[in-house]
Design a protein around this motif. Structure first.
Motif, PDB file in Angstrom:
ATOM      1  N   LEU A 284      61.214   5.176  63.200  1.00 32.31           N
ATOM      2  CA  LEU A 284      60.824   4.227  62.160  1.00 32.31           C
ATOM      3  C   LEU A 284      59.750   3.287  62.708  1.00 32.31           C
ATOM      4  O   LEU A 284      58.786   2.965  62.013  1.00 32.31           O
ATOM      5  CB  LEU A 284      62.037   3.422  61.684  1.00 32.31           C
ATOM      6  N   ARG A 285      59.908   2.858  63.968  1.00 32.76           N
ATOM      7  CA  ARG A 285      58.878   2.012  64.586  1.00 32.76           C
ATOM      8  C   ARG A 285      57.553   2.765  64.664  1.00 32.76           C
ATOM      9  O   ARG A 285      56.494   2.197  64.394  1.00 32.76           O
ATOM     10  CB  ARG A 285      59.310   1.578  65.987  1.00 32.76           C
ATOM     11  N   ARG A 286      57.599   4.031  65.072  1.00 27.96           N
ATOM     12  CA  ARG A 286      56.360   4.799  65.162  1.00 27.96           C
ATOM     13  C   ARG A 286      55.660   4.869  63.804  1.00 27.96           C
ATOM     14  O   ARG A 286      54.445   4.650  63.700  1.00 27.96           O
ATOM     15  CB  ARG A 286      56.640   6.216  65.665  1.00 27.96           C
ATOM     16  N   TYR A 287      56.431   5.158  62.774  1.00 18.02           N
ATOM     17  CA  TYR A 287      55.874   5.252  61.424  1.00 18.02           C
ATOM     18  C   TYR A 287      55.302   3.912  60.975  1.00 18.02           C
ATOM     19  O   TYR A 287      54.188   3.837  60.436  1.00 18.02           O
ATOM     20  CB  TYR A 287      56.980   5.719  60.480  1.00 18.02           C
ATOM     21  N   ALA A 288      56.048   2.829  61.210  1.00 16.31           N
ATOM     22  CA  ALA A 288      55.605   1.499  60.785  1.00 16.31           C
ATOM     23  C   ALA A 288      54.345   1.081  61.533  1.00 16.31           C
ATOM     24  O   ALA A 288      53.443   0.467  60.960  1.00 16.31           O
ATOM     25  CB  ALA A 288      56.726   0.483  61.012  1.00 16.31           C
TER      26      ALA A 288
ATOM     27  N   LYS B  49      63.962   4.912  53.528  1.00 20.51           N
ATOM     28  CA  LYS B  49      63.912   4.467  52.129  1.00 20.51           C
ATOM     29  C   LYS B  49      64.075   2.949  52.041  1.00 20.51           C
ATOM     30  O   LYS B  49      63.390   2.280  51.255  1.00 20.51           O
ATOM     31  CB  LYS B  49      64.994   5.180  51.307  1.00 20.51           C
ATOM     32  N   VAL B  50      64.982   2.396  52.838  1.00 16.38           N
ATOM     33  CA  VAL B  50      65.133   0.940  52.880  1.00 16.38           C
ATOM     34  C   VAL B  50      63.829   0.304  53.358  1.00 16.38           C
ATOM     35  O   VAL B  50      63.356  -0.689  52.796  1.00 16.38           O
ATOM     36  CB  VAL B  50      66.306   0.530  53.801  1.00 16.38           C
ATOM     37  N   PHE B  51      63.250   0.874  54.398  1.00 17.21           N
ATOM     38  CA  PHE B  51      61.966   0.377  54.902  1.00 17.21           C
ATOM     39  C   PHE B  51      60.924   0.363  53.785  1.00 17.21           C
ATOM     40  O   PHE B  51      60.184  -0.621  53.631  1.00 17.21           O
ATOM     41  CB  PHE B  51      61.482   1.250  56.056  1.00 17.21           C
ATOM     42  N   HIS B  52      60.857   1.436  53.018  1.00 15.03           N
ATOM     43  CA  HIS B  52      59.821   1.525  51.988  1.00 15.03           C
ATOM     44  C   HIS B  52      59.982   0.472  50.921  1.00 15.03           C
ATOM     45  O   HIS B  52      58.985  -0.032  50.384  1.00 15.03           O
ATOM     46  CB  HIS B  52      59.766   2.936  51.388  1.00 15.03           C
ATOM     47  N   GLY B  53      61.219   0.136  50.596  1.00  8.27           N
ATOM     48  CA  GLY B  53      61.420  -0.937  49.628  1.00  8.27           C
ATOM     49  C   GLY B  53      60.831  -2.255  50.133  1.00  8.27           C
ATOM     50  O   GLY B  53      60.202  -3.005  49.379  1.00  8.27           O
TER      51      GLY B  53
ATOM     52  N   PRO C 244      59.119  10.343  73.499  1.00  9.75           N
ATOM     53  CA  PRO C 244      58.598   9.229  72.701  1.00  9.75           C
ATOM     54  C   PRO C 244      59.499   8.009  72.683  1.00  9.75           C
ATOM     55  O   PRO C 244      59.018   6.878  72.576  1.00  9.75           O
ATOM     56  CB  PRO C 244      58.456   9.843  71.303  1.00  9.75           C
ATOM     57  N   GLU C 245      60.820   8.218  72.789  1.00 11.07           N
ATOM     58  CA  GLU C 245      61.735   7.079  72.701  1.00 11.07           C
ATOM     59  C   GLU C 245      61.449   6.032  73.770  1.00 11.07           C
ATOM     60  O   GLU C 245      61.697   4.838  73.569  1.00 11.07           O
ATOM     61  CB  GLU C 245      63.190   7.570  72.849  1.00 11.07           C
ATOM     62  N   ARG C 246      60.904   6.469  74.914  1.00 11.37           N
ATOM     63  CA  ARG C 246      60.638   5.535  76.005  1.00 11.37           C
ATOM     64  C   ARG C 246      59.501   4.567  75.684  1.00 11.37           C
ATOM     65  O   ARG C 246      59.378   3.528  76.333  1.00 11.37           O
ATOM     66  CB  ARG C 246      60.297   6.319  77.283  1.00 11.37           C
ATOM     67  N   LEU C 247      58.673   4.918  74.705  1.00  7.95           N
ATOM     68  CA  LEU C 247      57.549   4.067  74.341  1.00  7.95           C
ATOM     69  C   LEU C 247      57.695   3.495  72.927  1.00  7.95           C
ATOM     70  O   LEU C 247      56.734   3.006  72.349  1.00  7.95           O
ATOM     71  CB  LEU C 247      56.242   4.862  74.442  1.00  7.95           C
ATOM     72  N   LEU C 248      58.922   3.558  72.395  1.00  9.55           N
ATOM     73  CA  LEU C 248      59.181   3.057  71.042  1.00  9.55           C
ATOM     74  C   LEU C 248      60.392   2.128  71.033  1.00  9.55           C
ATOM     75  O   LEU C 248      61.174   2.112  70.089  1.00  9.55           O
ATOM     76  CB  LEU C 248      59.401   4.232  70.079  1.00  9.55           C
ATOM     77  N   THR C 249      60.543   1.337  72.088  1.00  8.31           N
ATOM     78  CA  THR C 249      61.719   0.484  72.218  1.00  8.31           C
ATOM     79  C   THR C 249      61.574  -0.829  71.457  1.00  8.31           C
ATOM     80  O   THR C 249      62.566  -1.458  71.099  1.00  8.31           O
ATOM     81  CB  THR C 249      61.985   0.147  73.694  1.00  8.31           C
ATOM     82  N   GLY C 250      60.324  -1.286  71.259  1.00  5.27           N
ATOM     83  CA  GLY C 250      60.100  -2.579  70.633  1.00  5.27           C
ATOM     84  C   GLY C 250      60.391  -3.746  71.552  1.00  5.27           C
ATOM     85  O   GLY C 250      60.437  -4.897  71.103  1.00  5.27           O
TER      86      GLY C 250
END
Length: 272
Positions: free
Chosen positions: A21-25, A65-69, A231-237
């Protein structure tokens, strides 16, 4: 009607899908900071109302879907932007105004995040045939009209060749293929490409992340797309991380969409 989700199971599901979700956002906003802010808002809303995650769809679809709202609602609330827009984002806003509404979202959901077309439709709250048409339009619009010089930092020759073919087919020029941190930093200093594709693990055991840090020290707004099997290692936020990231093994469509989005938000990219 869907049943209320079990809290422990829900937390586990969210943890699994949150990096993506972070990657997409980040890809949507062109920014780690703004993308992660939208992801955080999504979590806050779910924590406040677990019923948002009710339903029979897969957990990832429900989360997105929650994100999109939230994403759609925020478009009408410019005062809530978490940080002032940078030059690249201002340029992107002007470019966004010329695009078909929702086409970028559909393209990223289908190509980058690999949702089935029915999942794209569910997340966006539209019919499946409309989602399919938006994906087609998004690819056509986002991939056209930008020109750049690209440096491909990749130590595996076959992958480097694949990337060069895709980049060239998009109309960009590949200026070189360094294989180590030192080579990448040296070539960047002499060539100043508009875009860098950066593998994380390089030929001599050096780090693509370190090479990127060296480059960004001098040119903070340099668009860099990371390519990694983890990818998870670079998507921790939790620290400075890439706004654009591709997972190995990748598809040609993922490379094309990610390159086009990175340039879309870049003040350094110019019209072809």
């Amino acid at each position: 009607m869907g049943t209320a989700p079990d809290r422990a199971a829900l937390v586990s599901e969210i943890e699994m899908h949150l990096p993506y979700l972070r990657r997409y956002a980040r890809a949507l906003t062109g920014s780690q900071e703004r993308g992660d802010d939208f992801a955080a808002r999504t979590l806050q809303n779910i924590i406040g109302d677990l019923s948002l995650m009710e339903g029979e769809a897969p957990a990832a679809e429900r989360l997105f879907k929650v994100f999109h709202g939230i994403w759609i609602a925020a478009e009408g609330e410019p005062g809530e932007t978490p940080a002032p827009l940078g030059e690249g984002e201002r340029i992107a806003q002007a470019r966004l105004a010329k695009l078909t509404p929702r086409a970028r979202e559909a393209l990223l959901l289908r190509v980058m995040e690999q949702f089935p077309m029915g999942g794209v439709a569910n997340i966006m709250g539209i019919a499946e045939d409309e989602a399919s048409e938006l994906v087609r339009i998004g690819a056509q619009e986002i991939e056209g009209g930008m020109s750049s010089r690209v440096m491909i930092v990749e130590d595996e020759p076959l992958i480097a060749m694949d990337l060069e073919a895709i980049v060239s087919d998009l109309g960009h020029t590949v200026i070189g293929n360094p294989r180590t941190r030192a080579e990448a930093v040296s070539m960047y200093a002499s060539e100043k490409p508009e875009l860098v594709l950066m593998d994380v693990h390089l030929a001599d055991g050096s780090s693509g992340a370190d090479a990127a840090a060296d480059i960004l020290t001098d040119i903070p707004d340099q668009p860099i797309i990371f390519i990694t099997a983890y990818p998870e290692r670079l998507l921790t936020g939790q620290r400075a991380e890439p706004a654009f990231l591709i997972t190995k093994p990748f598809t040609e469509e993922q490379i094309r969409a990610t390159i086009s989005h990175a340039l879309f938000f870049s003040a350094r990219a110019v019209p072809a």
